[in-house]
Design a protein around this motif. Structure first.
Motif, mmCIF file in Angstrom:
data_model
loop_
_atom_site.group_PDB
_atom_site.id
_atom_site.type_symbol
_atom_site.label_atom_id
_atom_site.label_comp_id
_atom_site.label_asym_id
_atom_site.label_seq_id
_atom_site.Cartn_x
_atom_site.Cartn_y
_atom_site.Cartn_z
ATOM 1 N N THR A 161 15.707 2.469 18.451
ATOM 2 C CA THR A 161 16.046 3.850 18.109
ATOM 3 C C THR A 161 16.403 3.980 16.628
ATOM 4 O O THR A 161 16.019 4.958 15.978
ATOM 5 N N TYR A 162 17.120 3.010 16.097
ATOM 6 C CA TYR A 162 17.464 3.072 14.678
ATOM 7 C C TYR A 162 16.222 2.910 13.810
ATOM 8 O O TYR A 162 16.087 3.548 12.757
ATOM 9 N N GLY A 163 15.290 2.081 14.268
ATOM 10 C CA GLY A 163 14.044 1.919 13.519
ATOM 11 C C GLY A 163 13.225 3.195 13.499
ATOM 12 O O GLY A 163 12.678 3.586 12.457
ATOM 13 N N TYR A 164 13.143 3.886 14.636
ATOM 14 C CA TYR A 164 12.414 5.157 14.678
ATOM 15 C C TYR A 164 13.096 6.216 13.811
ATOM 16 O O TYR A 164 12.420 7.031 13.169
ATOM 17 N N GLN A 165 14.436 6.211 13.799
ATOM 18 C CA GLN A 165 15.149 7.145 12.926
ATOM 19 C C GLN A 165 14.809 6.887 11.458
ATOM 20 O O GLN A 165 14.629 7.825 10.673
ATOM 21 N N HIS A 166 14.755 5.640 11.096
ATOM 22 C CA HIS A 166 14.446 5.266 9.711
ATOM 23 C C HIS A 166 13.042 5.764 9.335
ATOM 24 O O HIS A 166 12.834 6.308 8.247
ATOM 25 N N LEU A 167 12.073 5.591 10.256
ATOM 26 C CA LEU A 167 10.722 6.075 9.985
ATOM 27 C C LEU A 167 10.692 7.594 9.866
ATOM 28 O O LEU A 167 9.974 8.164 9.036
ATOM 29 N N PHE A 168 11.478 8.263 10.720
ATOM 30 C CA PHE A 168 11.499 9.721 10.689
ATOM 31 C C PHE A 168 12.015 10.243 9.352
ATOM 32 O O PHE A 168 11.473 11.203 8.792
ATOM 33 N N LEU A 169 13.043 9.614 8.822
ATOM 34 C CA LEU A 169 13.682 10.124 7.607
ATOM 35 C C LEU A 169 12.937 9.723 6.339
ATOM 36 O O LEU A 169 12.979 10.450 5.343
ATOM 37 N N PHE A 170 12.234 8.583 6.373
ATOM 38 C CA PHE A 170 11.658 8.071 5.140
ATOM 39 C C PHE A 170 10.129 8.090 5.103
ATOM 40 O O PHE A 170 9.537 7.683 4.125
ATOM 41 N N ASN A 171 9.504 8.555 6.167
ATOM 42 C CA ASN A 171 8.052 8.662 6.160
ATOM 43 C C ASN A 171 7.658 9.983 6.814
ATOM 44 O O ASN A 171 7.536 10.090 8.030
ATOM 45 N N ARG A 172 7.456 10.996 5.992
ATOM 46 C CA ARG A 172 7.183 12.332 6.497
ATOM 47 C C ARG A 172 5.852 12.415 7.239
ATOM 48 O O ARG A 172 5.660 13.300 8.071
ATOM 49 N N GLU A 173 4.951 11.522 6.972
ATOM 50 C CA GLU A 173 3.635 11.613 7.565
ATOM 51 C C GLU A 173 3.652 11.280 9.058
ATOM 52 O O GLU A 173 2.789 11.752 9.802
ATOM 53 N N ILE A 174 4.576 10.467 9.493
ATOM 54 C CA ILE A 174 4.592 10.081 10.910
ATOM 55 C C ILE A 174 5.912 10.467 11.580
ATOM 56 O O ILE A 174 6.305 9.873 12.572
#
Length: 443
Positions: free
Chosen positions: A184-197
């Motif tokens: 869950t923390y990894g998905y949060q990190h992707l959400f905040l730092f990679n707008r494309e995905i």
């Protein structure tokens, strides 16, 4: 520090503790009053606000922000789990199980409200604080209500313990909690730092939590099923032992009744009014016993004799209507358990009825077109609710009841038959259908 900052810190504690209590209330026994939960909510609310100065410090040290935030929420989660053990009677594995389920439920709300609604669909939502708070509350209420409806009935049947504390179990659930938090923390990190995905990361985040909750639900189902089968097998084993005891008891009664005949003949040669009264009373008792149904099946004789005497003792009218059917394809313990539980269920149903005219049980065994039908009819009091084809118990503690009918269904299916229950005009009808087996018997 703004009101929005305060709510962002309080939100996690409030949502997680609510989710934990959601799963704990139907499952575990509370150690004290509601004061412990309220006190815990206040303590963790205050504790969460201490992180506000740390957030301001992280503005100037962004290289440490991800690690610090992750460690902070892990610490809060574990502390809330430990506090749950202070409020409820829990084993280590059960505490981890509830923590995993609660964290998964809370995180779904977080992703839907904070990430999807506030960061993507409506970036200005957090600034309208009352609406942001209301949306969070509604999301929690909706999701938690669904989970409570799905989980509550299952967890309430677990008798306060779900998983045995063993080193292997503890390691497994610790690993599950760590994996859930890492994903869950990894998905949060992707959400905040990679707008494309960000949409994909939010979707994967929710699916991960839903999958975890599904695994948790399935594990409860499997544990309860295993316990139910163990209870039924124990009941069948007890039926074999009880049959032997009942057979011995009926044989003793038979011998006593036989011996009494000779004793009465000797007493008749004597004189005296009291002696005549005793003779008459004893003759009535012998005649009453001789009215019991006697068939060619030894186990059937044992069951009917035992249950007839029990009904007579409880002032219940018990009638039998038996065709000339062959039940030899049923093993003696199975027949005893099948009929014994059927009659016991009827006895329990009429025992609470005050009207003596309705304290009646009828047993019918007949054969029709290669099918043996065993049916009991009895009046019952109150209203019955059915679940999965069986009536819900009306007893205060449902966890130790309901296995009688389940064992009947198990035995009927074992011999290729079926069992069904129904009600009509406040009469409970239990019907067991068994195909006639001449040569082949179940293994």
């Amino acid at each position: 520090m703004t009101a929005q900052d305060v709510f962002e810190e309080l939100r996690f504690v409030w949502e997680l503790m609510s989710a934990d209590v959601l799963f704990l209330l139907p499952f575990a026994q509370r150690k004290g009053s509601w004061r412990r939960e309220i006190l815990g909510l206040l303590l963790f609310s205050v504790l969460s606000l201490f992180f506000l100065p740390v957030r301001r410090w992280m503005i100037y040290h962004e290289e440490f922000s991800s690690i610090i935030i992750g460690c902070w929420f892990i610490l809060l989660t574990l502390l809330i789990m430990l506090y749950s053990c202070f409020c409820f009677q829990l084993t280590t594995c059960d505490a981890l199980y509830m923590c995993i389920a609660g964290y998964a439920a809370q995180h779904i709300v977080y992703v839907l409200v904070h990430e999807v609604a506030a960061l993507r669909l409506w970036p200005g939502l957090p600034e309208v604080l009352w609406l942001y708070v209301l949306l969070s509350a509604l999301a929690c209420t909706a999701l938690y209500s669904v989970l409570h409806r799905l989980f509550a009935r299952k967890l309430s049947r677990c008798r306060g313990q779900l998983i045995e504390d063993t080193p292997g179990h503890v390691i497994f659930y610790v690993a599950c909690l760590a994996a859930l938090m890492f994903c869950t923390y990894g998905y949060q990190h992707l959400f905040l730092f990679n707008r494309e995905i960000e949409v994909l990361s939010a979707l994967l985040d929710i699916l991960t939590c839903v999958m975890i909750l599904g695994i948790q639900y399935s594990s409860v189902q499997m544990i309860l099923y295993g316990r139910e089968q163990a209870e039924i097998q124990q009941m069948l084993h007890d039926g074999e032992r009880n049959y032997a005891l009942s057979k011995e008891l009926v044989e003793v009664v038979n011998r006593s009744a036989h011996d009494l005949k000779y004793t009465l003949n000797a007493l008749k040669m004597e004189e005296g009014a009291e002696r005549q009264r005793l003779i008459h009373e004893t003759e009535q008792n012998i005649h009453q016993y001789q009215q019991l149904v006697h068939t060619d099946n030894e186990a059937l004789n044992t069951i009917l004799s035992e249950k007839s005497l029990l009904c007579d003792k409880r002032e219940i009218s018990f009638t039998c209507s038996l065709d000339d059917v062959n039940l030899d394809f049923l093993s003696l313990p199975d027949l005893y358990t099948l009929l014994g539980n059927a009659i016991d269920n009827a006895i329990e149903g009429v025992s609470q009825i005050p009207d003596p005219k309705k304290r009646v049980i009828s047993l019918t065994i007949q054969r029709h077109h290669g099918i043996i039908s065993i049916q009991t009819n009895n009046f019952y009091q109150g209203e019955l609710q059915f679940q999965s084809g069986l009536p819900c118990t009306t007893k205060e503690d449902p966890t130790h009841h309901g296995y009688g009918l389940k064992s009947i269904r198990y035995l009927a299916e074992k011999y290729g038959g079926s069992m069904c229950v129904s009600t009509e005009n406040h009469v409970f009808i239990l019907q067991i259908m068994l195909p006639v087996q001449n040569e082949v018997s179940p293994g």
